[in-house]
Design a protein around this motif. Sequence first.
Motif, PDB file in Angstrom:
ATOM      1  N   ASN A  15      50.712  41.209 -16.605  1.00  0.00           N
ATOM      2  CA  ASN A  15      52.012  41.619 -16.075  1.00  0.00           C
ATOM      3  C   ASN A  15      53.059  41.635 -17.162  1.00  0.00           C
ATOM      4  O   ASN A  15      53.890  42.523 -17.237  1.00  0.00           O
ATOM      5  CB  ASN A  15      52.446  40.666 -14.962  1.00  0.00           C
ATOM      6  N   ASN A 281      56.496  36.737 -15.654  1.00  0.00           N
ATOM      7  CA  ASN A 281      56.530  36.254 -14.270  1.00  0.00           C
ATOM      8  C   ASN A 281      56.350  34.731 -14.185  1.00  0.00           C
ATOM      9  O   ASN A 281      55.766  34.220 -13.233  1.00  0.00           O
ATOM     10  CB  ASN A 281      55.460  36.945 -13.409  1.00  0.00           C
ATOM     11  N   GLY A 327      64.711  45.406  -6.698  1.00  0.00           N
ATOM     12  CA  GLY A 327      63.317  45.217  -7.093  1.00  0.00           C
ATOM     13  C   GLY A 327      63.140  44.281  -8.271  1.00  0.00           C
ATOM     14  O   GLY A 327      62.107  43.610  -8.386  1.00  0.00           O
ATOM     15  N   THR A 330      64.105  39.381  -8.867  1.00  0.00           N
ATOM     16  CA  THR A 330      63.269  38.256  -9.281  1.00  0.00           C
ATOM     17  C   THR A 330      62.160  38.811 -10.160  1.00  0.00           C
ATOM     18  O   THR A 330      61.907  40.014 -10.169  1.00  0.00           O
ATOM     19  CB  THR A 330      62.608  37.504  -8.099  1.00  0.00           C
ATOM     20  N   ASN A 331      61.464  37.905 -10.883  1.00  0.00           N
ATOM     21  CA  ASN A 331      60.305  38.339 -11.663  1.00  0.00           C
ATOM     22  C   ASN A 331      59.027  38.086 -10.855  1.00  0.00           C
ATOM     23  O   ASN A 331      57.939  38.006 -11.403  1.00  0.00           O
ATOM     24  CB  ASN A 331      60.254  37.634 -13.020  1.00  0.00           C
ATOM     25  N   GLY A 332      59.181  37.925  -9.544  1.00  0.00           N
ATOM     26  CA  GLY A 332      58.054  37.581  -8.695  1.00  0.00           C
ATOM     27  C   GLY A 332      57.907  36.075  -8.544  1.00  0.00           C
ATOM     28  O   GLY A 332      57.197  35.597  -7.675  1.00  0.00           O
TER      29      GLY A 332
HETATM   30  C1  LIG Z   1      55.739  40.094 -11.389  1.00  0.00           C
HETATM   31  O1  LIG Z   1      57.087  40.462 -11.116  1.00  0.00           O
HETATM   32  C2  LIG Z   1      57.274  41.822 -10.825  1.00  0.00           C
HETATM   33  C3  LIG Z   1      58.757  42.065 -10.629  1.00  0.00           C
HETATM   34  O2  LIG Z   1      59.247  41.345  -9.552  1.00  0.00           O
HETATM   35  C4  LIG Z   1      56.465  42.210  -9.612  1.00  0.00           C
HETATM   36  O3  LIG Z   1      56.559  43.596  -9.425  1.00  0.00           O
HETATM   37  C5  LIG Z   1      55.007  41.820  -9.797  1.00  0.00           C
HETATM   38  O4  LIG Z   1      54.306  42.043  -8.597  1.00  0.00           O
HETATM   39  C6  LIG Z   1      54.891  40.367 -10.166  1.00  0.00           C
HETATM   40  N1  LIG Z   1      53.512  40.034 -10.379  1.00  0.00           N
HETATM   41  C7  LIG Z   1      52.966  38.922  -9.910  1.00  0.00           C
HETATM   42  C8  LIG Z   1      51.543  38.728 -10.226  1.00  0.00           C
HETATM   43  O5  LIG Z   1      53.615  38.101  -9.304  1.00  0.00           O
END
Ligand SMILES: *[C@@H]1O[C@H](CO)[C@@H](O)[C@H](O)[C@H]1NC(C)=O
Length: 401
Positions: A15, A281, A327, A330-332
């Motif tokens: 990622n 992330n 979108g 957050t970084n997830g």
């Molecule tokens: C990492 O963060 C991005 C942006 O929010 C997101 O699109 C992606 O799904 C995330 N990947 C994971 C494995 O969490």
Amino acid sequence: MSSYDHLNSNNGNSNWLENEKRRSRKSKIIVISSLIAIIIVIVVGVSVGVTVSKNSKHNNASTTTGGGGGSGGNSSSPVDQPDPNDPSNFVKDPRLHVSFYGMAYTPAGSQYPACGNNLSSVITDIQLLSQLTTRIRLYGADCNQSALVLEAIKQTKTNVSVYLANYNEPTDHTVYTRQKAAIQAAIQTYGTDHILGVTVGNEYMLNYLNANGATDPNSATGNAGAALLKADIDDTRTMIAGMNLPKKIPVGNSDAGAYFNTLVLEDIDYGMANVHPWFANVTIAQAAAWTADFFNTQNVQPAALLSNHPQMSIAETGWPTQSSDLGDATNGASAASEANLQIFLDTFVCQANQNGTEYFYFEFFDEQWKDIQFGGVEGWWGLFHANKTLKNIQIPNCPLS
Ligand SMILES: *[C@@H]1O[C@H](CO)[C@@H](O)[C@H](O)[C@H]1NC(C)=O
Ligand SMILES: *[C@@H]1O[C@H](CO)[C@@H](O)[C@H](O)[C@H]1NC(C)=O
Ligand SMILES: *[C@@H]1O[C@H](CO)[C@@H](O)[C@H](O)[C@H]1NC(C)=O
Ligand SMILES: *[C@@H]1O[C@H](CO)[C@@H](O)[C@H](O)[C@H]1NC(C)=O
Ligand SMILES: *[C@@H]1O[C@H](CO)[C@@H](O)[C@H](O)[C@H]1NC(C)=O
Ligand SMILES: *[C@@H]1O[C@H](CO)[C@@H](O)[C@H](O)[C@H]1NC(C)=O
Ligand SMILES: *[C@@H]1O[C@H](CO)[C@@H](O)[C@H](O)[C@H]1NC(C)=O
Ligand SMILES: *[C@@H]1O[C@H](CO)[C@@H](O)[C@H](O)[C@H]1NC(C)=O
């Protein structure tokens, strides 16, 4: 070299790589959209100017608060400078501390060919930066930024030194030669006292690999890009050697942390690596430790195996405070927010100082041109807002000895 293959496959975070690629793809849009961006910048600039001047009219009776005032207490400058003709005499902001090993910096208005920077703006930046660090790194030399920074250091009489930089490109060699000339002229004018090195290349390998459909910096494709980059590095070395300077000026390179080519590392005095927990992330709670571990395993250890022992530093690490679209909010794993920037500052800066890590904090202030061109979190990594007022954060207080 095999250790490189191992470390690259061991990166384990596609990622992060994907995001680096996305950033790179976006960078290609710079050229295409620059004309549109120039127009938008002018429009935004005018409205910001109007807003700022309106604010200063409302605010000029209350310029005694920390960091607020301006020259003579009646301008919108974020630094109080009692004598407009003496930039070396400015009021220190008690909220700031010289706690950062280094700081990543690009003067506003330094994107070629639009440009638009100027000395008084850079002087304000150096007045602020000198209260945070003694070292800054530039990314390129377009729009006279090398001379402006060195002139600002001279006029402010601050203990700030700079890594000048040449943001070269694989496909247009005039980009390199244009900046080489600017760097040489700046060294001739200002001497070497405040110059720490000259960095040739920023994310050159990352961009080269993406443009040529490859991912491994030590593949045949990677080595072909490395040969082009090395030619510019060597040419800069030759240029500096030919100047008969009183001290040795190191020549280095900066790239994304997972994109160093071994032939390049073997050719440089120092390497600067972008290490971004956000793009990996990583949660904010893990961010500082992840950064230290990634840098150590991916950059410090491999460099130590080479006979020239390039000095490795973190070229960029930081945390964004907002996103221009939902979108990327957050970084997830964690949010872009001032609260999380505070956590990153509290967990990274003083520990990295104690560990003896060389890093350039990313970054000094929010860069509006990045927000306009890239959106998302790209324009929101500053300790300061774009208007050079401090965000709602506390700067760590652990001065470097
Ligand atoms: C990492 O963060 C991005 C942006 O929010 C997101 O699109 C992606 O799904 C995330 N990947 C994971 C494995 O969490
Ligand atoms: C702001 O400063 C200007 C110039 O010194 C002065 O004319 C004006 O009255 C001031 N406004 C306020 C609200 O203090
Ligand atoms: C700002 O104040 C100084 C004196 O403090 C004065 O000379 C100058 O004209 C003022 N500038 C503006 C724009 O009001
Ligand atoms: C100086 O540069 C800054 C940053 O680009 C800009 O905001 C400001 O308007 C410029 N000032 C002048 C007088 O051109
Ligand atoms: C200036 O900064 C350097 C580190 O960049 C430091 O070694 C030196 O002691 C500083 N000098 C002064 C006068 O503070
Ligand atoms: C570059 O900046 C320096 C320092 O302000 C100035 O002396 C010089 O004239 C500038 N050169 C150009 C081409 O603008
Ligand atoms: C500092 O070093 C310790 C011990 O190796 C490590 O656990 C920590 O993550 C490092 N932190 C930083 C910010 O360098
Ligand atoms: C600077 O910008 C921030 C963020 O946009 C804003 O909150 C603040 O009011 C501005 N300060 C001044 C003095 O313009």
